[in-house]
Design an enzyme around this catalytic site. Structure first.
Site, PDB file in Angstrom:
ATOM      1  N   HIS A  51       1.798  19.986   3.199  1.00 52.83           N
ATOM      2  CA  HIS A  51       2.193  18.816   2.739  1.00 52.83           C
ATOM      3  C   HIS A  51       1.952  17.634   3.793  1.00 52.83           C
ATOM      4  O   HIS A  51       2.546  16.792   3.824  1.00 52.83           O
ATOM      5  CB  HIS A  51       3.324  18.669   1.929  1.00 52.83           C
ATOM      6  CG  HIS A  51       3.161  17.898   0.816  1.00 52.83           C
ATOM      7  ND1 HIS A  51       3.311  18.580  -0.525  1.00 52.83           N
ATOM      8  CD2 HIS A  51       3.181  16.841   0.369  1.00 52.83           C
ATOM      9  CE1 HIS A  51       3.599  17.704  -1.412  1.00 52.83           C
ATOM     10  NE2 HIS A  51       3.327  16.542  -0.891  1.00 52.83           N
ATOM     11  N   ASP A  63      -5.761  21.860   4.614  1.00 54.27           N
ATOM     12  CA  ASP A  63      -5.577  20.432   5.079  1.00 54.27           C
ATOM     13  C   ASP A  63      -4.199  20.504   5.997  1.00 54.27           C
ATOM     14  O   ASP A  63      -3.697  21.592   6.356  1.00 54.27           O
ATOM     15  CB  ASP A  63      -5.177  19.618   3.970  1.00 54.27           C
ATOM     16  CG  ASP A  63      -3.733  19.940   3.210  1.00 54.27           C
ATOM     17  OD1 ASP A  63      -2.745  19.733   4.089  1.00 54.27           O
ATOM     18  OD2 ASP A  63      -3.553  19.691   2.008  1.00 54.27           O
ATOM     19  N   GLY A  91      -6.116  13.930   3.736  1.00 53.13           N
ATOM     20  CA  GLY A  91      -5.187  12.873   3.069  1.00 53.13           C
ATOM     21  C   GLY A  91      -5.020  11.632   3.863  1.00 53.13           C
ATOM     22  O   GLY A  91      -5.551  10.521   3.483  1.00 53.13           O
ATOM     23  N   ARG A  92      -4.133  11.590   5.066  1.00 52.60           N
ATOM     24  CA  ARG A  92      -4.040  10.601   5.856  1.00 52.60           C
ATOM     25  C   ARG A  92      -5.324   9.733   6.292  1.00 52.60           C
ATOM     26  O   ARG A  92      -5.349   8.749   6.404  1.00 52.60           O
ATOM     27  CB  ARG A  92      -3.051  10.833   7.121  1.00 52.60           C
ATOM     28  CG  ARG A  92      -1.585  11.118   6.724  1.00 52.60           C
ATOM     29  CD  ARG A  92      -0.730  11.079   7.826  1.00 52.60           C
ATOM     30  NE  ARG A  92       0.427  11.663   7.773  1.00 52.60           N
ATOM     31  CZ  ARG A  92       0.948  12.789   7.540  1.00 52.60           C
ATOM     32  NH1 ARG A  92       0.361  13.963   7.689  1.00 52.60           N
ATOM     33  NH2 ARG A  92       2.259  12.959   7.590  1.00 52.60           N
ATOM     34  N   THR A 138       0.841  22.395  -6.939  1.00 51.28           N
ATOM     35  CA  THR A 138       1.549  22.387  -5.658  1.00 51.28           C
ATOM     36  C   THR A 138       2.915  23.112  -5.607  1.00 51.28           C
ATOM     37  O   THR A 138       3.501  22.979  -6.573  1.00 51.28           O
ATOM     38  CB  THR A 138       1.692  20.871  -5.325  1.00 51.28           C
ATOM     39  OG1 THR A 138       0.366  20.278  -5.090  1.00 51.28           O
ATOM     40  CG2 THR A 138       2.705  20.639  -4.054  1.00 51.28           C
ATOM     41  N   TYR A 178       4.958   4.946   5.085  1.00 50.86           N
ATOM     42  CA  TYR A 178       4.815   5.839   4.129  1.00 50.86           C
ATOM     43  C   TYR A 178       3.737   6.721   4.495  1.00 50.86           C
ATOM     44  O   TYR A 178       3.844   8.151   4.164  1.00 50.86           O
ATOM     45  CB  TYR A 178       4.884   5.004   2.681  1.00 50.86           C
ATOM     46  CG  TYR A 178       4.397   6.122   1.825  1.00 50.86           C
ATOM     47  CD1 TYR A 178       5.172   7.281   1.180  1.00 50.86           C
ATOM     48  CD2 TYR A 178       3.123   6.226   1.329  1.00 50.86           C
ATOM     49  CE1 TYR A 178       4.857   7.877   0.220  1.00 50.86           C
ATOM     50  CE2 TYR A 178       2.715   7.095   0.207  1.00 50.86           C
ATOM     51  CZ  TYR A 178       3.635   7.906  -0.291  1.00 50.86           C
ATOM     52  OH  TYR A 178       3.294   8.800  -1.093  1.00 50.86           O
ATOM     53  N   GLY A 205      -3.063  18.220   9.129  1.00 51.79           N
ATOM     54  CA  GLY A 205      -3.624  17.963  10.496  1.00 51.79           C
ATOM     55  C   GLY A 205      -5.143  17.715  11.061  1.00 51.79           C
ATOM     56  O   GLY A 205      -5.347  17.338  12.330  1.00 51.79           O
ATOM     57  N   ILE A 206      -6.017  17.619   9.904  1.00 50.51           N
ATOM     58  CA  ILE A 206      -7.331  17.488  10.158  1.00 50.51           C
ATOM     59  C   ILE A 206      -7.640  15.897  10.517  1.00 50.51           C
ATOM     60  O   ILE A 206      -7.214  15.084   9.935  1.00 50.51           O
ATOM     61  CB  ILE A 206      -7.991  18.000   9.069  1.00 50.51           C
ATOM     62  CG1 ILE A 206      -8.268  19.326   9.074  1.00 50.51           C
ATOM     63  CG2 ILE A 206      -9.734  17.438   9.412  1.00 50.51           C
ATOM     64  CD1 ILE A 206      -8.407  19.965   7.712  1.00 50.51           C
ATOM     65  N   TYR A 239       2.232  18.984 -10.042  1.00 51.91           N
ATOM     66  CA  TYR A 239       3.677  19.349 -10.015  1.00 51.91           C
ATOM     67  C   TYR A 239       4.175  19.987 -11.204  1.00 51.91           C
ATOM     68  O   TYR A 239       4.154  19.312 -12.348  1.00 51.91           O
ATOM     69  CB  TYR A 239       4.541  18.332  -9.443  1.00 51.91           C
ATOM     70  CG  TYR A 239       3.918  17.814  -8.060  1.00 51.91           C
ATOM     71  CD1 TYR A 239       4.168  18.556  -7.085  1.00 51.91           C
ATOM     72  CD2 TYR A 239       3.807  16.222  -8.024  1.00 51.91           C
ATOM     73  CE1 TYR A 239       4.041  17.752  -5.963  1.00 51.91           C
ATOM     74  CE2 TYR A 239       3.498  15.873  -6.744  1.00 51.91           C
ATOM     75  CZ  TYR A 239       3.402  16.450  -5.554  1.00 51.91           C
ATOM     76  OH  TYR A 239       3.266  15.974  -4.532  1.00 51.91           O
ATOM     77  N   SER A 289      -3.279  12.955  -8.043  1.00 49.15           N
ATOM     78  CA  SER A 289      -1.997  13.404  -8.143  1.00 49.15           C
ATOM     79  C   SER A 289      -1.380  13.066  -9.201  1.00 49.15           C
ATOM     80  O   SER A 289      -1.512  12.110  -9.952  1.00 49.15           O
ATOM     81  CB  SER A 289      -1.394  12.756  -6.927  1.00 49.15           C
ATOM     82  OG  SER A 289       0.182  13.065  -6.731  1.00 49.15           O
ATOM     83  N   LYS A 341      -1.526  25.574  -4.064  1.00 49.91           N
ATOM     84  CA  LYS A 341      -1.536  24.416  -3.081  1.00 49.91           C
ATOM     85  C   LYS A 341      -0.075  24.882  -2.533  1.00 49.91           C
ATOM     86  O   LYS A 341       0.830  24.396  -2.861  1.00 49.91           O
ATOM     87  CB  LYS A 341      -1.881  23.033  -3.409  1.00 49.91           C
ATOM     88  CG  LYS A 341      -1.717  22.273  -2.109  1.00 49.91           C
ATOM     89  CD  LYS A 341      -2.293  20.770  -2.825  1.00 49.91           C
ATOM     90  CE  LYS A 341      -2.152  19.599  -1.532  1.00 49.91           C
ATOM     91  NZ  LYS A 341      -0.858  19.447  -1.052  1.00 49.91           N
ATOM     92  N   ARG A 374      12.347  12.102   4.224  1.00 51.63           N
ATOM     93  CA  ARG A 374      11.412  11.354   4.964  1.00 51.63           C
ATOM     94  C   ARG A 374      12.131  10.078   5.351  1.00 51.63           C
ATOM     95  O   ARG A 374      12.406   9.142   4.684  1.00 51.63           O
ATOM     96  CB  ARG A 374       9.924  10.973   3.948  1.00 51.63           C
ATOM     97  CG  ARG A 374       9.255  12.144   3.839  1.00 51.63           C
ATOM     98  CD  ARG A 374       8.406  11.782   2.760  1.00 51.63           C
ATOM     99  NE  ARG A 374       7.874  13.093   1.902  1.00 51.63           N
ATOM    100  CZ  ARG A 374       7.083  13.250   0.966  1.00 51.63           C
ATOM    101  NH1 ARG A 374       6.855  12.139   0.247  1.00 51.63           N
ATOM    102  NH2 ARG A 374       6.989  14.375   0.385  1.00 51.63           N
ATOM    103  N   ARG A 421       5.283  16.591   5.580  1.00 50.28           N
ATOM    104  CA  ARG A 421       6.238  15.717   4.583  1.00 50.28           C
ATOM    105  C   ARG A 421       7.182  16.520   3.755  1.00 50.28           C
ATOM    106  O   ARG A 421       7.984  15.834   3.150  1.00 50.28           O
ATOM    107  CB  ARG A 421       5.256  14.912   3.723  1.00 50.28           C
ATOM    108  CG  ARG A 421       4.277  14.016   4.548  1.00 50.28           C
ATOM    109  CD  ARG A 421       3.220  13.387   3.830  1.00 50.28           C
ATOM    110  NE  ARG A 421       3.574  12.391   2.777  1.00 50.28           N
ATOM    111  CZ  ARG A 421       4.052  11.169   3.182  1.00 50.28           C
ATOM    112  NH1 ARG A 421       3.816  10.698   4.224  1.00 50.28           N
ATOM    113  NH2 ARG A 421       4.471  10.420   2.006  1.00 50.28           N
TER     114      ARG A 421
END
Length: 405
Positions: free
Chosen positions: A298, A329, A352-353, A180, A48, A331-332, A154, A131, A274, A189, A301
């Site tokens: 995202h 954000d 995030g990740r 967002t 996830y 890919g960082i 959202y 969130s 966003k 996903r 995602r």
């Protein structure tokens, strides 16, 4: 060689008795935290966090985009002191150009969830965004006085519920709202669909089998309050479980620019948009009272094969001028990524990740470790580039970076 000389050359590290500290100290990069998180989490939970939409092309492209640029450093500059402090809306001064992204299901990663994440952000004096689909309520997070909190919205099918969320965030002292806009429907996903991920989890036989190898994870989860979308109320009896594959139950495919104007009227304070949008959309957003931009796909995602968010920084900055804030954000993974984004015109980067890997690896300590690593890498990159402040990095950016030939 004498024994005394060998002793001088070989210094043994002191033993660290705390297992979490020992594991985290051994992590020297975000990728190290990722590997540790993968070992500590059941596959359904790690997938996830780590996965993306469809073939996960965008997940890969986000990282590739950063590697398409090269640095052209200035040399023989005094870089003894580097200032990472970052001014933002309302005179707020952060200790680094970093924010922690809003993420859903955060307590599924670690029982500390949003509270642990916000606590780590507070200690580093950087903002954290809660969130809409967080697992800690707006009020519970703010009651802990966890630093500078933002809220991510959202625009839901139920406009009354959406407005109540904004009003609750305002009443609870959240300092910034971001909308967002890349979720008219949920991205597919496949990892989550195959794993049967739901909140609360409905474990498939393969997931149950993993309990034997992840006892501490399941024990901690069972000792913690049940997972739920803390800000959306309890589902009615018999109502379908909400999962990553059926979030269409709350997302609204009819959202338009008129809704952005309406949300602007609900919120008193800085408002960010966003999503993955270009210069024309950015100019239109400014006309509706949006004051800044969070460029994001995202993390790969939502729409697969989406343009890397990094590639939007230059054109959006050129379109909106110097004043509106731009956060990036998607890919960082390294401090050098942050340096590149700022050189191209961003004010701040969000992750995030990376912090979720840290959260899985060691709770609040793990999030703090992720922030420490990125800040140390950013400082080193700036020194090697020959700049000592973020303002200087932005001003000299065009001369410090170039696309690979």
């Amino acid at each position: 060689m004498r024994l005394s000389e060998i002793k001088e050359m070989v210094q043994l590290r002191p033993i660290e008795w705390d297992a979490t500290t020992r594991r985290l100290t051994a992590c020297l990069s975000i990728e190290d935290l990722r590997r540790l998180a993968q070992r500590r989490l059941p596959a359904v939970v790690f997938d996830y966090i780590d996965g993306g939409a469809e073939d996960e092309v965008t997940v890969t492209d986000n990282r590739t985009a950063f590697r398409q640029w090269q640095f052209l450093p200035r040399v023989l500059e005094d870089v003894t002191t580097v200032d990472l402090r970052t001014p933002f809306f309302g005179g707020q001064l952060y200790d680094a150009p970093l924010a922690l992204c809003p993420t859903g299901y955060t307590r599924m990663t670690h029982p500390g969830g949003e509270v642990a994440t916000a606590a780590a952000a507070q200690k580093h004096n950087v903002p954290y965004a809660l969130s809409t689909v967080g697992t800690t309520s707006i009020e519970d997070l703010s009651a802990g006085r966890h630093g500078d909190l933002w809220f991510q919205l959202y625009v839901l099918r139920d406009r009354g519920l959406a407005r109540s969320l904004v009003e609750r965030a305002q009443a609870s002292g959240y300092g910034l709202l971001e909308i967002t806009i890349d979720t008219p429907v949920t991205g597919l996903r496949r990892r989550d669909v195959r794993n049967g991920l739901t909140v609360p989890p409905r474990l498939r036989p393969s997931a149950v089998a993993e309990i034997a190898t992840h006892v501490s994870y399941w024990t901690n989860m069972l000792r913690s309050p049940a997972l739920a979308f803390a800000n959306l109320g309890k589902p009615e009896v018999g109502e379908e479980q909400v999962s990553p594959s059926n979030m269409a139950n709350i997302f609204d495919p009819s959202v338009t620019w008129d809704d952005i104007a309406e949300v602007r009227s609900w919120w008193r304070g800085p408002l960010l948009l966003k999503g993955p949008f270009g210069p024309q959309e950015a100019r239109r957003a400014l006309s509706l009272g949006v004051e800044g931009f969070h460029l994001s796909n995202h993390g790969g995602r939502q729409l697969d094969r989406c343009v890397p968010a990094l590639d939007l920084v230059l054109p959006v900055r050129e379109a909106v001028g110097d004043e509106p804030a731009i956060i990036l954000d998607s890919g960082i993974r390294q401090g050098a990524d942050i340096a590149l984004a700022i050189a191209l015109g961003a004010n701040m980067c969000a992750i995030g990740r990376p912090y979720l890997y840290g959260l899985a690896a060691g709770g609040e300590q793990g999030v703090a470790r992720a922030l420490d690593l990125l800040k140390e890498e950013l400082k080193r990159a700036m020194q090697l580039l020959g700049v000592t402040s973020l303002a200087e990095l932005r001003d000299r950016g065009p001369a410090l970076v170039r696309r690979k030939p």
